[in-house]
Design an enzyme around this catalytic site. Structure first.
Site, mmCIF file in Angstrom:
data_model
loop_
_atom_site.group_PDB
_atom_site.id
_atom_site.type_symbol
_atom_site.label_atom_id
_atom_site.label_comp_id
_atom_site.label_asym_id
_atom_site.label_seq_id
_atom_site.Cartn_x
_atom_site.Cartn_y
_atom_site.Cartn_z
ATOM 1 N N ASN A 9 0.867 -1.185 0.000
ATOM 2 C CA ASN A 9 0.000 0.000 0.000
ATOM 3 C C ASN A 9 0.904 1.235 0.000
ATOM 4 O O ASN A 9 1.497 1.558 1.024
ATOM 5 C CB ASN A 9 -0.888 -0.042 1.258
ATOM 6 C CG ASN A 9 -1.718 1.221 1.424
ATOM 7 O OD1 ASN A 9 -1.824 2.036 0.500
ATOM 8 N ND2 ASN A 9 -2.322 1.381 2.589
ATOM 9 N N TRP A 10 0.981 1.872 -1.169
ATOM 10 C CA TRP A 10 1.893 3.025 -1.284
ATOM 11 C C TRP A 10 1.303 4.285 -0.649
ATOM 12 O O TRP A 10 1.999 5.294 -0.540
ATOM 13 C CB TRP A 10 2.204 3.298 -2.761
ATOM 14 C CG TRP A 10 3.119 2.289 -3.406
ATOM 15 C CD1 TRP A 10 3.640 1.159 -2.835
ATOM 16 C CD2 TRP A 10 3.628 2.334 -4.752
ATOM 17 N NE1 TRP A 10 4.429 0.498 -3.747
ATOM 18 C CE2 TRP A 10 4.449 1.199 -4.929
ATOM 19 C CE3 TRP A 10 3.465 3.217 -5.829
ATOM 20 C CZ2 TRP A 10 5.104 0.930 -6.137
ATOM 21 C CZ3 TRP A 10 4.117 2.937 -7.028
ATOM 22 C CH2 TRP A 10 4.929 1.813 -7.171
ATOM 23 N N LYS A 11 0.037 4.253 -0.286
ATOM 24 C CA LYS A 11 -0.640 5.436 0.288
ATOM 25 C C LYS A 11 -0.421 6.650 -0.636
ATOM 26 O O LYS A 11 -0.357 6.469 -1.849
ATOM 27 C CB LYS A 11 -0.154 5.681 1.712
ATOM 28 C CG LYS A 11 -0.192 4.412 2.562
ATOM 29 C CD LYS A 11 -0.012 4.654 4.020
ATOM 30 C CE LYS A 11 0.068 3.304 4.723
ATOM 31 N NZ LYS A 11 0.018 3.391 6.153
ATOM 32 N N HIS A 98 -9.373 0.393 4.991
ATOM 33 C CA HIS A 98 -8.088 0.689 5.657
ATOM 34 C C HIS A 98 -8.345 1.622 6.837
ATOM 35 O O HIS A 98 -9.194 2.511 6.765
ATOM 36 C CB HIS A 98 -7.115 1.324 4.661
ATOM 37 C CG HIS A 98 -5.726 1.399 5.201
ATOM 38 N ND1 HIS A 98 -5.327 2.389 6.064
ATOM 39 C CD2 HIS A 98 -4.657 0.575 5.029
ATOM 40 C CE1 HIS A 98 -4.056 2.172 6.385
ATOM 41 N NE2 HIS A 98 -3.631 1.084 5.779
ATOM 42 N N GLU A 100 -6.859 4.118 7.899
ATOM 43 C CA GLU A 100 -6.734 5.560 7.607
ATOM 44 C C GLU A 100 -8.005 6.083 6.938
ATOM 45 O O GLU A 100 -8.408 7.229 7.159
ATOM 46 C CB GLU A 100 -5.488 5.819 6.738
ATOM 47 C CG GLU A 100 -4.215 5.662 7.555
ATOM 48 C CD GLU A 100 -2.987 5.230 6.777
ATOM 49 O OE1 GLU A 100 -2.969 5.337 5.536
ATOM 50 O OE2 GLU A 100 -2.031 4.763 7.424
ATOM 51 N N GLU A 170 -5.130 -5.783 10.451
ATOM 52 C CA GLU A 170 -4.151 -4.720 10.681
ATOM 53 C C GLU A 170 -4.471 -4.015 11.994
ATOM 54 O O GLU A 170 -5.322 -3.115 12.027
ATOM 55 C CB GLU A 170 -4.225 -3.690 9.551
ATOM 56 C CG GLU A 170 -3.921 -4.242 8.185
ATOM 57 C CD GLU A 170 -3.359 -3.160 7.266
ATOM 58 O OE1 GLU A 170 -2.226 -3.322 6.836
ATOM 59 O OE2 GLU A 170 -4.029 -2.151 7.034
ATOM 60 N N GLY A 176 2.292 1.841 10.778
ATOM 61 C CA GLY A 176 3.188 2.987 10.651
ATOM 62 C C GLY A 176 3.835 3.410 11.965
ATOM 63 O O GLY A 176 4.426 4.480 12.048
ATOM 64 N N SER A 216 3.538 -2.505 10.384
ATOM 65 C CA SER A 216 4.992 -2.464 10.591
ATOM 66 C C SER A 216 5.681 -3.786 10.266
ATOM 67 O O SER A 216 6.632 -4.181 10.936
ATOM 68 C CB SER A 216 5.319 -2.003 12.017
ATOM 69 O OG SER A 216 4.815 -0.694 12.224
ATOM 70 N N GLY A 237 2.866 -1.333 4.292
ATOM 71 C CA GLY A 237 2.838 0.102 4.022
ATOM 72 C C GLY A 237 4.243 0.615 3.759
ATOM 73 O O GLY A 237 4.783 0.498 2.660
ATOM 74 N N GLY A 238 4.870 1.180 4.800
ATOM 75 C CA GLY A 238 6.180 1.830 4.661
ATOM 76 C C GLY A 238 7.210 1.004 3.899
ATOM 77 O O GLY A 238 7.894 1.522 3.005
HETATM 78 C C1 PEP Z 1 -0.737 -0.207 6.105
HETATM 79 O O1 PEP Z 1 -0.861 0.999 5.960
HETATM 80 O O2 PEP Z 1 -1.592 -0.988 5.644
HETATM 81 C C2 PEP Z 1 0.441 -0.697 6.827
HETATM 82 C C3 PEP Z 1 0.466 -1.944 7.201
HETATM 83 O O3 PEP Z 1 1.438 0.228 7.056
HETATM 84 P P1 PEP Z 1 2.878 -0.063 7.714
HETATM 85 O O4 PEP Z 1 3.415 -1.316 7.086
HETATM 86 O O5 PEP Z 1 3.694 1.137 7.372
HETATM 87 O O6 PEP Z 1 2.654 -0.220 9.177
#
Ligand code: PEP
Length: 254
Positions: A9-11, A98, A100, A170, A176, A216, A237-238
């Site tokens: 997920n590049w957001k 998600h 967010e 999640e 994040g 994470s 994500g990151g």
């Molecule tokens: C996400 O946004 O779905 C996610 C898992 O982010 P991160 O890996 O950065 O925690």
């Protein structure tokens, strides 16, 4: 047979040029790293979805998805993108629910159920995210929160429709933040989710459901998470923004 998936997920990161370069590295790397039936799904910002979807057409194991879609087919919804528009880019997946989107855009279960319907109607596979906040975990309410997210967003579906859903557990406190659920904590919830799915859709549907872990996840912890019985990959994500890290996570799926 359950599908194993690593999704990125590049957001709101990457423009056309940097996104194309990152995606090319992922597609090329995935050719080397993937030895079996595993799938990679990259979810870039919608504005570059079409470009990336086209360049993935010849790849047998890398797909693209949107990070959201609207619940309606078309109309006066300025700035929104319908599921049919996403599908027209050759994208196959869409992330829905998600945390967010839930937190910053007020998306609730009722709306998400409509988005799930729109996605399925248009031939997209939803990656449906669920997970508890820190407060909900600390007050031991996480099982009931997960259950109500499943019920509200997905339990109106038939078992046949449910077969196209990918789930992502999640925990909000892990997204994040650098805090990761331990493999045991994640496995406990994944097993609970699968048991709830079995009650609703039957054992076969539950056994075939792909349930990803997100929060994470990185090259250092991916193997221990993915080796858990009920964890079928990750939503990243990151670490999906660095080709080397993302490819190392994909490798951990083998
Ligand atoms: C996400 O946004 O779905 C996610 C898992 O982010 P991160 O890996 O950065 O925690």
């Amino acid at each position: 047979m359950r599908k194993k998936i690593v999704a990125g997920n590049w957001k709101m990161n990457q423009d056309l040029e940097s996104g194309k370069a990152l995606f090319a590295e992922i597609v090329n790397g995935a050719k080397q790293e993937i030895t079996g039936e595993q799938l990679v799904v990259v979810c870039p910002p919608s504005i570059i979805l079409s470009e990336l979807a086209n360049s993935a057409k010849d790849s047998s194991n890398v797909f693209v998805g949107s990070q959201n879609c609207h619940q309606k087919d078309s109309g006066a919804y300025t700035g929104e993108i319908s599921a049919a528009m996403v599908k027209s880019t050759a994208a196959e997946y869409v992330i829905l629910g998600h945390s967010e989107r839930r937190q910053y855009f007020g998306e609730n279960e009722e709306l998400l159920a409509q988005k799930v319907d729109a996605a399925l109607k248009n031939g997209l596979k939803p990656i449906f995210c669920i997970g508890e906040t820190l407060e909900e975990r600390n007050s031991n309410r996480y099982f009931e929160v997960i259950k109500s997210q499943l019920e509200g967003g997905l339990f109106h579906l038939t078992a046949e429709q449910f077969a196209d859903i990918v789930l992502a557990y999640e925990p909000v406190w892990a997204i994040g933040t650098g805090l990761t659920a331990s493999p045991e904590q994640a496995q406990e919830i994944h097993a609970f989710i699968r048991a709830e799915l079995a009650k609703k859709f039957g054992q076969e549907a539950a056994d075939n459901a792909t349930i990803l872990y997100g929060g994470s996840c990185n090259p250092g912890n991916a193997s221990s998470l993915f080796s858990q019985q009920d964890i079928d990959g990750g939503l990243i994500g990151g670490a999906s923004l660095k080709a080397g890290d993302f490819l190392a996570i994909i490798k951990a799926l083998n």
